[in-house]
Design a protein around this motif. Structure first.
Motif, PDB file in Angstrom:
ATOM      1  N   LEU A 265      -6.632   0.859   3.534  1.00  0.00           N
ATOM      2  CA  LEU A 265      -7.094  -0.073   2.493  1.00  0.00           C
ATOM      3  C   LEU A 265      -8.107   0.642   1.619  1.00  0.00           C
ATOM      4  O   LEU A 265      -8.993   1.325   2.118  1.00  0.00           O
ATOM      5  CB  LEU A 265      -7.794  -1.257   3.137  1.00  0.00           C
ATOM      6  CG  LEU A 265      -7.023  -2.533   3.428  1.00  0.00           C
ATOM      7  CD1 LEU A 265      -7.973  -3.533   4.070  1.00  0.00           C
ATOM      8  CD2 LEU A 265      -6.437  -3.108   2.169  1.00  0.00           C
TER       9      LEU A 265
ATOM     10  N   ARG B 140       0.806  -1.230   0.000  1.00  0.00           N
ATOM     11  CA  ARG B 140       0.000   0.000   0.000  1.00  0.00           C
ATOM     12  C   ARG B 140       0.842   1.285   0.000  1.00  0.00           C
ATOM     13  O   ARG B 140       0.287   2.372  -0.097  1.00  0.00           O
ATOM     14  CB  ARG B 140      -1.006   0.029   1.157  1.00  0.00           C
ATOM     15  CG  ARG B 140      -1.904  -1.205   1.195  1.00  0.00           C
ATOM     16  CD  ARG B 140      -3.294  -0.928   1.746  1.00  0.00           C
ATOM     17  NE  ARG B 140      -3.359  -0.404   3.079  1.00  0.00           N
ATOM     18  CZ  ARG B 140      -3.419  -1.186   4.183  1.00  0.00           C
ATOM     19  NH1 ARG B 140      -3.439  -2.495   4.064  1.00  0.00           N
ATOM     20  NH2 ARG B 140      -3.492  -0.626   5.367  1.00  0.00           N
TER      21      ARG B 140
ATOM     22  N   ARG C 106     -11.603  -4.066  -1.332  1.00  0.00           N
ATOM     23  CA  ARG C 106     -10.506  -5.044  -1.305  1.00  0.00           C
ATOM     24  C   ARG C 106     -10.736  -6.061  -0.211  1.00  0.00           C
ATOM     25  O   ARG C 106     -11.165  -5.688   0.868  1.00  0.00           O
ATOM     26  CB  ARG C 106      -9.190  -4.324  -0.986  1.00  0.00           C
ATOM     27  CG  ARG C 106      -8.598  -3.767  -2.229  1.00  0.00           C
ATOM     28  CD  ARG C 106      -7.147  -4.246  -2.365  1.00  0.00           C
ATOM     29  NE  ARG C 106      -6.556  -3.739  -3.585  1.00  0.00           N
ATOM     30  CZ  ARG C 106      -5.415  -3.053  -3.586  1.00  0.00           C
ATOM     31  NH1 ARG C 106      -4.787  -2.803  -2.485  1.00  0.00           N
ATOM     32  NH2 ARG C 106      -4.907  -2.644  -4.729  1.00  0.00           N
TER      33      ARG C 106
END
Ligand SMILES: *Cc1c(COP(=O)(O)O)cnc(C)c1O
Length: 240
Positions: free
Chosen positions: A236, A43, A240
């Motif tokens: 996030l 990420r 996902r």
């Protein structure tokens, strides 16, 4: 400007981790050199990986196959070793076997055989770790400790997989001390699997930003550290 700031922050993050790893290792009579630091870049944007890589760090971990594939393609040609540290679904195994140098999350016979076949197809060997569910948590990935010997036998029969050791993600505990018995358990499982084994399993991948010092005391040879190097991770994306 922003890139320079990033570089400075990551330089400090890396230096801080190296210092803490060294202190933790020396305090328990271990050689700091035997502990690998996987910088967990999941990420985080590729610029952060580039910054860390320019600063001399070359081992990175990602937990999502598709996200990793894009980054790996973008950073092709750099001296980087990529580890998959997230659960691997069968339908992503082909990409994973192409992109990664090591799959830390082999946790069932089917995925072991699939990776072996793919590695053979690509004419390569693949380093792997067996992920063990030491906490016995139902929703967590990883093989049950009791089933580890059978999975070991399957992996040993895969000519293109090179099994290096074990990996675990213990249940989250606020106090790192509470993770200690899970780390001990992984080491005991490794030692038991090594009884009568020709080439012993060496690696124990355990410990993250908040508990890696305890993991080092319990024998970790690979720690997986994200936020302590890169700062707070972006949230996030939904869906996902
Ligand atoms: C995200 C992640 C890490 C790193 O966590 P930090 O708290 O950022 O150090 C380590 N291991 C696994 C499997 C992860 O998914």
């Amino acid at each position: 400007m922003e890139y320079t700031l990033t570089v400075m922050e990551i330089r400090d993050g890396l230096a801080g981790i190296h210092k803490r790893v060294e202190a933790a290792a020396l305090a328990c009579g271990r050689d700091p050199e035997e502990i690998k630091i996987v910088a967990v870049s999941k990420r985080f944007p590729a610029e952060k990986i580039i910054a860390a890589n320019e600063l001399g760090h070359s081992l990175f971990g990602e937990n999502q196959v598709q996200e990793a594939r894009d980054k790996i393609a973008l950073l092709e040609g750099r001296d980087i070793e990529w580890h998959l540290i997230g659960h691997l679904q069968s339908n992503k195994a082909r990409i994973a076997a192409q992109c990664f140098d090591c799959i830390q999350t082999v946790d069932r016979p089917k995925i072991a055989r699939r990776l072996d076949n793919l590695a053979s197809e690509f004419g390569r060997d693949l380093e792997v770790l067996m992920q063990v569910n030491v906490g016995g948590e139902e929703q967590k990935a990883g093989i049950d400790p009791g089933d580890a010997p059978q999975l070991l036998a399957v992996i040993d029969e895969c000519p293109n997989l090179r099994l290096q050791g074990l990996m675990t993600i213990p249940p989250y505990t606020e106090d790192p001390e509470d993770a200690r018995n899970y780390f001990q358990k992984l080491r005991e499982i490794r030692d038991t699997l090594n009884e009568g084994r020709g080439v012993p399993l060496q690696d124990l991948s355990m410990g993250m930003s908040h508990d890696f010092e305890v993991a080092i005391q319990e024998g970790a040879t690979i720690i997986r550290v994200g936020t302590a190097i890169f700062g707070q991770r972006p949230p996030l994306k939904s869906g996902r």
